[in-house]
Structures are given as C-alpha cells and as structure tokens.
Design an enzyme around this catalytic site. Sequence first.
Site, PDB file in Angstrom:
ATOM      1  N   ASP A  29      -7.500  -1.121  28.036  1.00  0.00           N
ATOM      2  CA  ASP A  29      -7.083  -0.547  29.310  1.00  0.00           C
ATOM      3  C   ASP A  29      -8.009   0.629  29.563  1.00  0.00           C
ATOM      4  O   ASP A  29      -8.369   1.356  28.636  1.00  0.00           O
ATOM      5  CB  ASP A  29      -5.623  -0.089  29.271  1.00  0.00           C
ATOM      6  CG  ASP A  29      -5.109   0.222  30.673  1.00  0.00           C
ATOM      7  OD1 ASP A  29      -5.550  -0.454  31.627  1.00  0.00           O
ATOM      8  OD2 ASP A  29      -4.296   1.142  30.830  1.00  0.00           O
ATOM      9  N   HIS A  44     -17.852   4.072  28.484  1.00  0.00           N
ATOM     10  CA  HIS A  44     -16.606   4.168  27.727  1.00  0.00           C
ATOM     11  C   HIS A  44     -16.258   2.834  27.062  1.00  0.00           C
ATOM     12  O   HIS A  44     -15.839   2.774  25.930  1.00  0.00           O
ATOM     13  CB  HIS A  44     -15.489   4.625  28.668  1.00  0.00           C
ATOM     14  CG  HIS A  44     -15.427   3.871  29.973  1.00  0.00           C
ATOM     15  ND1 HIS A  44     -16.515   3.722  30.785  1.00  0.00           N
ATOM     16  CD2 HIS A  44     -14.419   3.190  30.591  1.00  0.00           C
ATOM     17  CE1 HIS A  44     -16.180   3.005  31.838  1.00  0.00           C
ATOM     18  NE2 HIS A  44     -14.914   2.662  31.746  1.00  0.00           N
ATOM     19  N   THR A  89      -8.143 -10.850  28.346  1.00  0.00           N
ATOM     20  CA  THR A  89      -8.703 -10.604  29.672  1.00  0.00           C
ATOM     21  C   THR A  89      -9.011 -11.936  30.340  1.00  0.00           C
ATOM     22  O   THR A  89      -9.347 -12.916  29.675  1.00  0.00           O
ATOM     23  CB  THR A  89      -9.995  -9.757  29.608  1.00  0.00           C
ATOM     24  OG1 THR A  89     -10.439  -9.488  30.937  1.00  0.00           O
ATOM     25  CG2 THR A  89     -11.112 -10.456  28.857  1.00  0.00           C
TER      26      THR A  89
HETATM   27  P1  IMP Z   1      -9.394  -1.981  33.756  1.00  0.00           P
HETATM   28  O1  IMP Z   1      -8.313  -1.443  32.879  1.00  0.00           O
HETATM   29  O2  IMP Z   1     -10.674  -2.221  33.009  1.00  0.00           O
HETATM   30  O3  IMP Z   1      -8.988  -3.135  34.575  1.00  0.00           O
HETATM   31  O4  IMP Z   1      -9.773  -0.801  34.772  1.00  0.00           O
HETATM   32  C1  IMP Z   1      -8.819  -0.191  35.639  1.00  0.00           C
HETATM   33  C2  IMP Z   1      -9.502   0.543  36.770  1.00  0.00           C
HETATM   34  O5  IMP Z   1     -10.221   1.683  36.263  1.00  0.00           O
HETATM   35  C3  IMP Z   1     -10.548  -0.271  37.521  1.00  0.00           C
HETATM   36  O6  IMP Z   1      -9.961  -1.039  38.540  1.00  0.00           O
HETATM   37  C4  IMP Z   1     -11.434   0.839  38.091  1.00  0.00           C
HETATM   38  O7  IMP Z   1     -10.858   1.406  39.237  1.00  0.00           O
HETATM   39  C5  IMP Z   1     -11.414   1.878  36.986  1.00  0.00           C
HETATM   40  N1  IMP Z   1     -12.540   1.674  36.059  1.00  0.00           N
HETATM   41  C6  IMP Z   1     -12.463   1.327  34.743  1.00  0.00           C
HETATM   42  N2  IMP Z   1     -13.691   1.222  34.194  1.00  0.00           N
HETATM   43  C7  IMP Z   1     -14.566   1.510  35.196  1.00  0.00           C
HETATM   44  C8  IMP Z   1     -15.988   1.573  35.240  1.00  0.00           C
HETATM   45  O8  IMP Z   1     -16.738   1.310  34.275  1.00  0.00           O
HETATM   46  N3  IMP Z   1     -16.517   1.908  36.448  1.00  0.00           N
HETATM   47  C9  IMP Z   1     -15.761   2.205  37.528  1.00  0.00           C
HETATM   48  N4  IMP Z   1     -14.450   2.145  37.552  1.00  0.00           N
HETATM   49  C10 IMP Z   1     -13.834   1.806  36.378  1.00  0.00           C
END
Ligand code: IMP
Length: 201
Positions: free
Chosen positions: A69, A180, A7
């Site tokens: 992810d 999560h 990351t």
């Molecule tokens: P990433 O895989 O952690 O980059 O998350 C992908 C997308 O999922 C983010 O851009 C958010 O739109 C949504 N998302 C993931 N985790 C969260 C959270 O804890 N709060 C709100 N949106 C989340």
Amino acid sequence: MDLVIATKNRNKLEEIRQILAETGLKVMGTTDIQSLPDVVEDGLSFEENARKKALTIAKLTGRLTLADDSGLVVDALNGRPGVLSARYSGENATPAENNRKLLDELKDVPMKKRTARFVCVMALARPSGKVSVVEGRAEGIITSELRGGEGFGYDPLFLVPEKGKTFAEMAPAEKNRISHRAIALQKAAEVLGAVARQEKS
Ligand code: IMP
C-alpha cells in the site's frame, strides 16, 4: 515455491517479477488465480492495509503472498493525503483533480515548508498467519505547479531536490531506481530470498 502478488496491476507485477527473478520463486498475480475477492482498503495506515491484503489472500490461496500500500504524506497537511491518496478529492477522483486539490491546500505554504514523502509499505504473509513488513520512502518537496509528463498520480508535483526534477520529469527507469516502491521491493526481496532459502534447506 509460489509467491502471490496481491495486485491486479500488470506493470507492478512485472516490475516485482524482475526484481525477484533471482530468488527462484514462481511469481503470480491475483488475476492468475480464480475467484479472489477485492480486499477493501479501509485501514488507517499503509501498514494496516498492506497486512490486511496480504493475510486475506495468503489464507484464501494457501500461498506466500506479498501486498503493498502506498501514498503521499505531506508534512504541512499533517500527513494527508496519506492512505486516502487515491481518493483525496473524492471517491472517483482523477489524478488531475487530486493534484489540483493538493496545490490548493498548499497555496499559502512557502516552499521550505512543503516537504513530503512517498511511502510504500509491503507485507509478506505466510498462510500460517506470520507476517513480515518492510517500508520504502522517497523524500521530496511539493512544487507550486505541475512539471513533467511521465509517471502517474502525484508525480508532476513531487520534486526530488537532489535531482532538480519531479518524478514526472524522470524517465521511468530513473524513477524506478529511487522510488519508495523500489526501495520497499529491494527490502522485500531480501526477506523473500531468506524465506526461499529456508524452504530449500
Ligand atoms: P497504491 O497503493 O499503489 O495503489 O497507491 C495509492 C495512491 O497513492 C495512488 O493512486 C497515487 O495517488 C498515490 N501514489 C502511490 N505511489 C505513487 C507514485 O509513485 N507516484 C505518484 N502517485 C503515487
């Protein structure tokens, strides 16, 4: 032993570093290593994307690598936005645009059918190609209006019924106990502890 976290997000890296402090692993981000490519997240599932990121970086660095992810899964939308959570309303969508689209798609869906969950999949790849996968989930309901100013992404629409609050109405520490990502990370920490112990023996 070194552990690379796939990351570039400094906050994620710090959170992971704290939870893994006791494993004795030396945790580094991909920005700490020169010339690593951006891995394209084109998988059809969270697991596919997490595996791809972890394996690509593990092979390139020769180091143990953890990748994640995550996204929002809404039952009434057959699991959407899912892996497309960041890009729900278009390639360069803002969180506000994504939230508006989600509210719009759910406008005729009654509260009791607005069940949803945030899912986070973490993949731990060894340079040998062996991969372990863990998953964390947070269950909730999509509200009919934005609530709260904390957090990011879909947090203002994600109500945790037992708390009577959306993720965006919680202090970061409170969300980080039940999210999560926190659940997946606790599971990943257990796997990593075992890997670190094995290395020492
Ligand atoms: P990433 O895989 O952690 O980059 O998350 C992908 C997308 O999922 C983010 O851009 C958010 O739109 C949504 N998302 C993931 N985790 C969260 C959270 O804890 N709060 C709100 N949106 C989340």
